[in-house]
Design a protein around this motif. Sequence first.
Motif, PDB file in Angstrom:
ATOM      1  N   ASP A   9       0.855  -1.188   0.000  1.00  0.00           N
ATOM      2  CA  ASP A   9       0.000   0.000   0.000  1.00  0.00           C
ATOM      3  C   ASP A   9       0.888   1.233   0.000  1.00  0.00           C
ATOM      4  N   ALA A  10       0.236   2.413   0.067  1.00  0.00           N
ATOM      5  CA  ALA A  10       1.001   3.657  -0.004  1.00  0.00           C
ATOM      6  C   ALA A  10       1.916   3.823   1.204  1.00  0.00           C
ATOM      7  N   GLY A  11       1.499   3.275   2.372  1.00  0.00           N
ATOM      8  CA  GLY A  11       2.364   3.374   3.543  1.00  0.00           C
ATOM      9  C   GLY A  11       3.675   2.632   3.353  1.00  0.00           C
ATOM     10  N   ALA A  12       3.610   1.440   2.726  1.00  0.00           N
ATOM     11  CA  ALA A  12       4.825   0.675   2.475  1.00  0.00           C
ATOM     12  C   ALA A  12       5.728   1.414   1.488  1.00  0.00           C
ATOM     13  N   LEU A  13       5.119   1.999   0.431  1.00  0.00           N
ATOM     14  CA  LEU A  13       5.921   2.751  -0.545  1.00  0.00           C
ATOM     15  C   LEU A  13       6.513   4.001   0.108  1.00  0.00           C
ATOM     16  N   LEU A  14       5.751   4.643   1.019  1.00  0.00           N
ATOM     17  CA  LEU A  14       6.260   5.825   1.715  1.00  0.00           C
ATOM     18  C   LEU A  14       7.531   5.490   2.497  1.00  0.00           C
ATOM     19  N   ALA A  15       7.543   4.331   3.156  1.00  0.00           N
ATOM     20  CA  ALA A  15       8.735   3.928   3.899  1.00  0.00           C
ATOM     21  C   ALA A  15       9.930   3.776   2.963  1.00  0.00           C
ATOM     22  N   GLU A  16       9.704   3.213   1.772  1.00  0.00           N
ATOM     23  CA  GLU A  16      10.802   3.049   0.810  1.00  0.00           C
ATOM     24  C   GLU A  16      11.272   4.403   0.280  1.00  0.00           C
ATOM     25  N   VAL A  17      10.329   5.332   0.048  1.00  0.00           N
ATOM     26  CA  VAL A  17      10.715   6.681  -0.421  1.00  0.00           C
ATOM     27  C   VAL A  17      11.548   7.373   0.639  1.00  0.00           C
ATOM     28  N   GLN A  18      11.126   7.287   1.911  1.00  0.00           N
ATOM     29  CA  GLN A  18      11.899   7.932   2.975  1.00  0.00           C
ATOM     30  C   GLN A  18      13.285   7.316   3.103  1.00  0.00           C
ATOM     31  N   LEU A  19      13.367   5.985   2.947  1.00  0.00           N
ATOM     32  CA  LEU A  19      14.675   5.333   3.010  1.00  0.00           C
ATOM     33  C   LEU A  19      15.564   5.784   1.858  1.00  0.00           C
ATOM     34  N   ALA A  20      14.987   5.870   0.652  1.00  0.00           N
ATOM     35  CA  ALA A  20      15.759   6.334  -0.505  1.00  0.00           C
ATOM     36  C   ALA A  20      16.212   7.771  -0.316  1.00  0.00           C
ATOM     37  N   ARG A  21      15.327   8.591   0.238  1.00  0.00           N
ATOM     38  CA  ARG A  21      15.694   9.995   0.445  1.00  0.00           C
ATOM     39  C   ARG A  21      16.801  10.117   1.486  1.00  0.00           C
ATOM     40  N   ASP A  22      16.735   9.270   2.525  1.00  0.00           N
ATOM     41  CA  ASP A  22      17.804   9.244   3.532  1.00  0.00           C
ATOM     42  C   ASP A  22      19.139   8.857   2.905  1.00  0.00           C
ATOM     43  N   ASP A  23      19.104   7.768   2.079  1.00  0.00           N
ATOM     44  CA  ASP A  23      20.336   7.284   1.453  1.00  0.00           C
ATOM     45  C   ASP A  23      20.932   8.343   0.543  1.00  0.00           C
ATOM     46  N   LEU A  24      20.086   8.989  -0.268  1.00  0.00           N
ATOM     47  CA  LEU A  24      20.601  10.008  -1.190  1.00  0.00           C
ATOM     48  C   LEU A  24      21.106  11.222  -0.423  1.00  0.00           C
ATOM     49  N   GLY A  25      20.418  11.559   0.667  1.00  0.00           N
ATOM     50  CA  GLY A  25      20.856  12.706   1.449  1.00  0.00           C
ATOM     51  C   GLY A  25      22.164  12.441   2.169  1.00  0.00           C
ATOM     52  N   ASN A  26      22.315  11.192   2.686  1.00  0.00           N
ATOM     53  CA  ASN A  26      23.562  10.858   3.399  1.00  0.00           C
ATOM     54  C   ASN A  26      24.735  10.781   2.443  1.00  0.00           C
TER      55      ASN A  26
END
Length: 661
Positions: A282-299
């Motif tokens: 669902d969108a909540g699961a995809l949101l977790a992946e987006v936040q993880l990707a954003r964290d990785d790209l930001g770090n």
Amino acid sequence: MDTQVADTLLGSLLDGRYRIRGRVARGGMATVYTATDERLERTVAVKIIHPTQATEARARMAGFLARFTDEAKTIARLTHPNVVAVYDQGTHAGLPYLVMEYVRGRTLRDVLAERRRLNPDEALAIMEQMLAAIAAAHRAGLVHRDVKPENVLVAEAPTGGVANLVDSVVKVADFGLARAVEASSEEEPGNQLMATVAYVAPELVTDGRSDTRTDVYSAGIVLFEMLTGRVPYDGDRPVDVAWQHVDRDVPAPSTLVPGLPRALDDLVARATRRDPGARPTDAGALLAEVQLARDDLGNANTHTAVLRPVTDETSAMAQPTMAVAAVRPAQRPAWARLPEPEPQRPHRRRATPEPEGPMARLAALRTQIMGDPRGRKGVLAALVVLGLVVALTGWWFGMGRYTVAPELVGLTKAEAEGQADRGGFVLRYAEPRYDEKVPRDAVLTQDPASAARIVKGGTITLTLSRGPERLPVPDVVGKDFELAEADLTNAELVVAKGGSRYDDNLPEGVVVATDPKVGTEVKPGAKVTVILSKGKAPISVPNLVGKNLGEARAALAQLGLVPVETYKKSDKPRDEILGQSPASGTGVEKGAQVKLDVSEGPPQVVVPRVVDLPCQQAKQQLESQGLPVNVQFNPNGTVRFQNPGENSQVPPGTPVTIGCL
């Protein structure tokens, strides 16, 4: 050009409360206006269904209004900072409308029209808020079904303006509207797919089925468009675009915009899998992946901010590389941040000697806490909370997160997938196996077994049946027995010798035939009998064609062969041999049969009656049929007798004698 002057709703008062002031946008199903709520003195947005939509549903208007009202009530209960709030609903001149929060800003479609594509940090920031809104809807049991840039509003940030998209407030609109309109037409033939074809999920195209993963797919397409400036598929007709979602995988964004991080390609690929079971649930699961990707790209923060202006698709593709803007660390926008805790001011205490050693300090702390009534209550409350947490955690990990696996064994693959989908389970498939009793593509086994405990939404592994195993008998004709035996044994078949026979073409000892025949499908371990050649037979069949039957019989009798005669019509003389089988030169054994085709002779001629006819007339009639005439007595008299007699069948050219007096 569409002008507001032609709009009769401008200035209208809806429900004695909402004064229409101006038109904001017109979509496929409804038009959005700004209005003043004269009761509360605030600006609101009014979305009213097009008259064409109402006309098409006029025969079922009662059901349509009921569904529209139910959807409006459901959406109104959906409260989230990233969801456009719904305040009221009603009808005006028979047309349903919704009263919603008025968002000052632009749609994501307007932003993309101006900017064409967004930097990765901007795209991920917008995706986070989009998915937060859609996840709230999914938790409430709602599926949007029409996620697209037109339904995403980019509002002015608290800091002002929309230039900084990372800090802008994003709101999602039109929850449930597509479903309400589509549900009203389910009973009508030819109802159309409401989702926009550029963002439609494959399962909506093939069977009209949608769930939370349908919105995940559409959100993935929106992310693709924000990163690349275009949708993945286009075509001359909407149906052509829709079926490309079914037949093709969405390309990686970096193939269109070189230099994009691999994490963004993986994110788009995960969200847009053609198989719904392979997407986030669902969108909540995809949101977790987006936040993880954003964290990785930001770090990582390894990209330099070098952006080139792009005016069109051609120039973008012409640049071999593109540096991507620096990806900022994942942060909440300023308007959504929680307040920082205020630092505690230290209390002034009377100077006391500091306890010496850790155990002494712990003892002093215990004495201090337990000596204060509020401290004792705090300790007790903490222990109660800790006990509840431990109990709930134990219940969740021990029972709460589990359910029982459904019974799928014996169902067809399609039936099993339907039942698993209704239960929210994910299916995986093991290597299929052959089975004599279970038909092909039916479920043979499942893991975990039916009624066994399984995590809600967990994975069930199915083994499908290939049906009964059948093997074709390999072609071993012309091979030596040893080679034929090896081939048949390798094919998991049992070899048996079945005697031998003469063959003109195959030498002695090689396989002449098999039983069952070559290519016949048999069970593994079935017996196959091979027949070997004895070489050419000792007697050679003579050439008998053209000979008289008597000569042919004599020749065959001399060789010890038996003639089998069949008469056939022919122009050849009677008893002449027309054909033979076996052909001349074929080797056979003594006592073998030789089939002979024998001529019946030319067709018989029926002798006509000429008695009582003038002699000359009778002669002409007989000769016209190829029968020579022998006249006796008076050639000019009348025929008194004939031989052969009338209606006799004679070979052509048979003489006929007539007596004339």
